[in-house]
Scaffold this motif. Sequence first.
Motif, PDB file in Angstrom:
ATOM      1  N   LEU A  24      -3.938   5.749   4.367  1.00 53.89           N
ATOM      2  CA  LEU A  24      -3.102   4.717   4.976  1.00 53.89           C
ATOM      3  C   LEU A  24      -1.746   4.628   4.286  1.00 53.89           C
ATOM      4  O   LEU A  24      -0.731   4.358   4.932  1.00 53.89           O
ATOM      5  CB  LEU A  24      -3.817   3.366   4.925  1.00 53.89           C
ATOM      6  CG  LEU A  24      -5.031   3.252   5.855  1.00 53.89           C
ATOM      7  CD1 LEU A  24      -5.749   1.934   5.642  1.00 53.89           C
ATOM      8  CD2 LEU A  24      -4.609   3.394   7.315  1.00 53.89           C
ATOM      9  N   ALA A  25      -1.719   4.861   2.981  1.00 51.50           N
ATOM     10  CA  ALA A  25      -0.435   4.865   2.274  1.00 51.50           C
ATOM     11  C   ALA A  25       0.478   5.949   2.847  1.00 51.50           C
ATOM     12  O   ALA A  25       1.680   5.732   3.041  1.00 51.50           O
ATOM     13  CB  ALA A  25      -0.656   5.090   0.781  1.00 51.50           C
ATOM     14  N   LEU A  57      -9.902   1.763   8.507  1.00 51.30           N
ATOM     15  CA  LEU A  57      -9.976   1.672   7.045  1.00 51.30           C
ATOM     16  C   LEU A  57     -10.974   2.678   6.485  1.00 51.30           C
ATOM     17  O   LEU A  57     -10.729   3.327   5.460  1.00 51.30           O
ATOM     18  CB  LEU A  57     -10.367   0.254   6.631  1.00 51.30           C
ATOM     19  CG  LEU A  57      -9.365  -0.855   6.974  1.00 51.30           C
ATOM     20  CD1 LEU A  57      -9.948  -2.216   6.615  1.00 51.30           C
ATOM     21  CD2 LEU A  57      -8.045  -0.644   6.249  1.00 51.30           C
ATOM     22  N   SER A  79       0.811  -1.217   0.000  1.00 53.42           N
ATOM     23  CA  SER A  79       0.000   0.000   0.000  1.00 53.42           C
ATOM     24  C   SER A  79       0.846   1.270   0.000  1.00 53.42           C
ATOM     25  O   SER A  79       0.301   2.373  -0.025  1.00 53.42           O
ATOM     26  CB  SER A  79      -0.923   0.013   1.228  1.00 53.42           C
ATOM     27  OG  SER A  79      -1.825  -1.065   1.200  1.00 53.42           O
ATOM     28  N   GLY A  90      -8.977   5.479   4.499  1.00 56.76           N
ATOM     29  CA  GLY A  90      -8.981   5.057   3.109  1.00 56.76           C
ATOM     30  C   GLY A  90      -7.601   4.637   2.633  1.00 56.76           C
ATOM     31  O   GLY A  90      -6.609   4.725   3.365  1.00 56.76           O
ATOM     32  N   ARG A  91      -7.525   4.198   1.400  1.00 59.75           N
ATOM     33  CA  ARG A  91      -6.268   3.686   0.856  1.00 59.75           C
ATOM     34  C   ARG A  91      -5.179   4.762   0.812  1.00 59.75           C
ATOM     35  O   ARG A  91      -4.041   4.529   1.223  1.00 59.75           O
ATOM     36  CB  ARG A  91      -6.503   3.124  -0.545  1.00 59.75           C
ATOM     37  CG  ARG A  91      -5.255   2.504  -1.162  1.00 59.75           C
ATOM     38  CD  ARG A  91      -5.522   1.994  -2.564  1.00 59.75           C
ATOM     39  NE  ARG A  91      -4.330   1.395  -3.118  1.00 59.75           N
ATOM     40  CZ  ARG A  91      -3.985   0.119  -2.975  1.00 59.75           C
ATOM     41  NH1 ARG A  91      -4.767  -0.680  -2.278  1.00 59.75           N
ATOM     42  NH2 ARG A  91      -2.877  -0.355  -3.514  1.00 59.75           N
ATOM     43  N   GLU A  92      -5.528   5.953   0.335  1.00 60.85           N
ATOM     44  CA  GLU A  92      -4.521   7.002   0.208  1.00 60.85           C
ATOM     45  C   GLU A  92      -4.029   7.471   1.575  1.00 60.85           C
ATOM     46  O   GLU A  92      -2.832   7.708   1.768  1.00 60.85           O
ATOM     47  CB  GLU A  92      -5.087   8.177  -0.584  1.00 60.85           C
ATOM     48  CG  GLU A  92      -5.338   7.853  -2.054  1.00 60.85           C
ATOM     49  CD  GLU A  92      -5.801   9.069  -2.836  1.00 60.85           C
ATOM     50  OE1 GLU A  92      -5.884  10.167  -2.231  1.00 60.85           O
ATOM     51  OE2 GLU A  92      -6.075   8.933  -4.039  1.00 60.85           O
TER      52      GLU A  92
END
Length: 230
Positions: A128-129, A120, A29, A124-126
């Motif tokens: 957490l990245a 989560l 990620s 969101g993905r961004e």
Amino acid sequence: VPSSGVTGELVARWQQQLTFTAFGIFARSLPETEEFDSLRASSEGLQYADSITGDCHKALNTPYASAFLLTRTQNALSHVCTNGAAAYLKVSGTDNIPSPLNNVLENSRRFNALPLYAVLHAYGREGLALLFASQVRLARAIASAIGELEAYELLPTTEVGEVGTIVLFRLRDQERNEGLVGRINDQNRIYASGTSWEGRAAVRIAVSGWKIDVAKDTNVVREVLEKAAQ
């Protein structure tokens, strides 16, 4: 087998089910930049797994036991975990939602997935990245600082670009090295755990947290280590 050593050809040749316990799964990620290429490459091959288990308490700062299992074979999982014939444990055969009773070993447990879901959903993905990236950057900054301290030895490699979120090190002076963990933790500024490398005592710093300030936190670690080396 490290996931980085698994290829589609290997899976096809052996036709075996592969299960990975993925401590480094979160590397997938990280932002797709040169800065994190080595970490992303280390997790290559996970896509061939039949099942993956992972623990989120460090990278996502969730409570212990906020773990997960990913599997391609829902039927096999249900076959292993399905409850017996007790009438009060039966679920409707027309329900499209899999029953938690038939997908895990426990019949009664805390809602450990709730903190994980909240993280989560919130980041969101961004988001957490960026969180994972800040953890890696702090770990690498600490590793660089240790490399600049003559009294210390960075383990198992001096290549800072290969550091993820765990920093391993020890004092070069073997006698002083024996009590190093205690002298670090007694300062009550950071917490480190003891381990060993090639038969000798070593220290392990695991980076985890939401409020990371790379420059500030690195300076704190440097000050603690300088004092502990005296």
